[in-house]
Design an enzyme around this catalytic site. Sequence first.
Site, PDB file in Angstrom:
ATOM      1  N   LYS A  89       8.482  60.819  22.302  1.00 51.30           N
ATOM      2  CA  LYS A  89       8.272  61.182  23.706  1.00 51.30           C
ATOM      3  C   LYS A  89       7.659  62.581  23.818  1.00 51.30           C
ATOM      4  CE  LYS A  89       8.646  60.914  28.196  1.00 51.30           C
ATOM      5  NZ  LYS A  89       7.739  60.033  28.949  1.00 51.30           N
ATOM      6  N   LYS A 105       4.545  52.567  31.653  1.00 48.48           N
ATOM      7  CA  LYS A 105       4.514  52.261  33.087  1.00 48.48           C
ATOM      8  C   LYS A 105       4.456  50.756  33.313  1.00 48.48           C
ATOM      9  CE  LYS A 105       2.316  56.620  34.429  1.00 48.48           C
ATOM     10  NZ  LYS A 105       2.695  57.289  33.171  1.00 48.48           N
ATOM     11  N   LYS A 146      10.857  58.433  32.238  1.00 44.94           N
ATOM     12  CA  LYS A 146      11.231  58.360  33.653  1.00 44.94           C
ATOM     13  C   LYS A 146      10.903  57.013  34.286  1.00 44.94           C
ATOM     14  CE  LYS A 146       7.266  58.929  36.332  1.00 44.94           C
ATOM     15  NZ  LYS A 146       6.327  58.554  35.303  1.00 44.94           N
ATOM     16  N   GLY A 199       5.591  63.640  35.965  1.00 45.81           N
ATOM     17  CA  GLY A 199       5.822  65.070  35.766  1.00 45.81           C
ATOM     18  C   GLY A 199       4.534  65.866  35.749  1.00 45.81           C
ATOM     19  N   ASN A 200       3.469  65.285  35.151  1.00 42.70           N
ATOM     20  CA  ASN A 200       2.191  65.990  35.109  1.00 42.70           C
ATOM     21  C   ASN A 200       1.574  66.120  36.498  1.00 42.70           C
ATOM     22  OD1 ASN A 200       1.803  66.510  32.234  1.00 42.70           O
ATOM     23  ND2 ASN A 200       1.789  64.301  32.029  1.00 42.70           N
TER      24      ASN A 200
END
Length: 309
Positions: free
Chosen positions: A127, A272, A210, A11-12
């Site tokens: 989060k 991740k 995500k 998103g960033n």
Amino acid sequence: MNKRIVIALGGNALGNTLKDQMESVKQAAKAIVDLIEDGHEVVVSHGNGPQVGMIQMAMAEYHKANPLVPMIPLSVCVAMSQAYIGYDLQNAIREELLDRGIEKGVATVITQVRVDPLDKAFENPSKPIGYFMTKEEADLEIAKGELVKEDAGRGYRKVVASPRPVEIIEIDTVKALLDQGVVVIAGGGGGIPVMSQGHHLKGVNAVIDKDFASGVLAKAIDADYLIILTAVEKVAINYGKPDVKWLSEISLEEAKKYIEEGQFAPGSMLPKVEAAMDFAASGKNRYSLITLMEKAKEGIDGKTGTIIR
């Protein structure tokens, strides 16, 4: 051989403003279409941390200005972020495809993801969403009753619960579109978190990571690769230290050892790596790749990035 690939955009990486996002998706589209041009099937997922925080803040200000307008639930804000990020992404991908003479449909699926109501994450919201704040700005938000935490050395952000994804509700739609040769954008922002109540799906005040949602999506469509795009070309141990070591390949056993050593920052590289491990462990010939957006094609070709197998 051609592969079925899920690409998870951060998103960033999409910027913090509409202008930034429109410029960023053009770069993302080039990386995505590089893979499509090579014959791979691609599903795109993306983060929404800055965007959903912006939407939630705007909705809160609107409610403050007009108390007759009810507060908008976070789950609805996630849906809004899916739609407007998907809108920019699908147009940028379509344009890049046509510029290269490739005729393919591109579609965004507003995606709901079921979570477990007993998930321990609801007891410890962690989060990050929204923009980065200074310590002074964070203290002001805390004084208002907001939950704010420091985010991996990058500043302070609001935090909400982040339950693990259990099931992609619209998975049959995603598969049907893939079977028709469509480039699918799905699971945006980790999906809209919902709980099942009989036939009814109830939105939840949470945000799903995500990367974990992308892994569940990748398993559900029997993907060969999960590509997690981030701000570094490779995963590192001793990151930020003189003896930093960049990793080209990690086994599951090595990844577990590095996690136990605390090598990966929570809220940053740790989820991740954990999502990459989970997908790689889920079946034979399934690989995860962590790398820069512009290096995705080179990573698939084995030239860069960090492979977890």
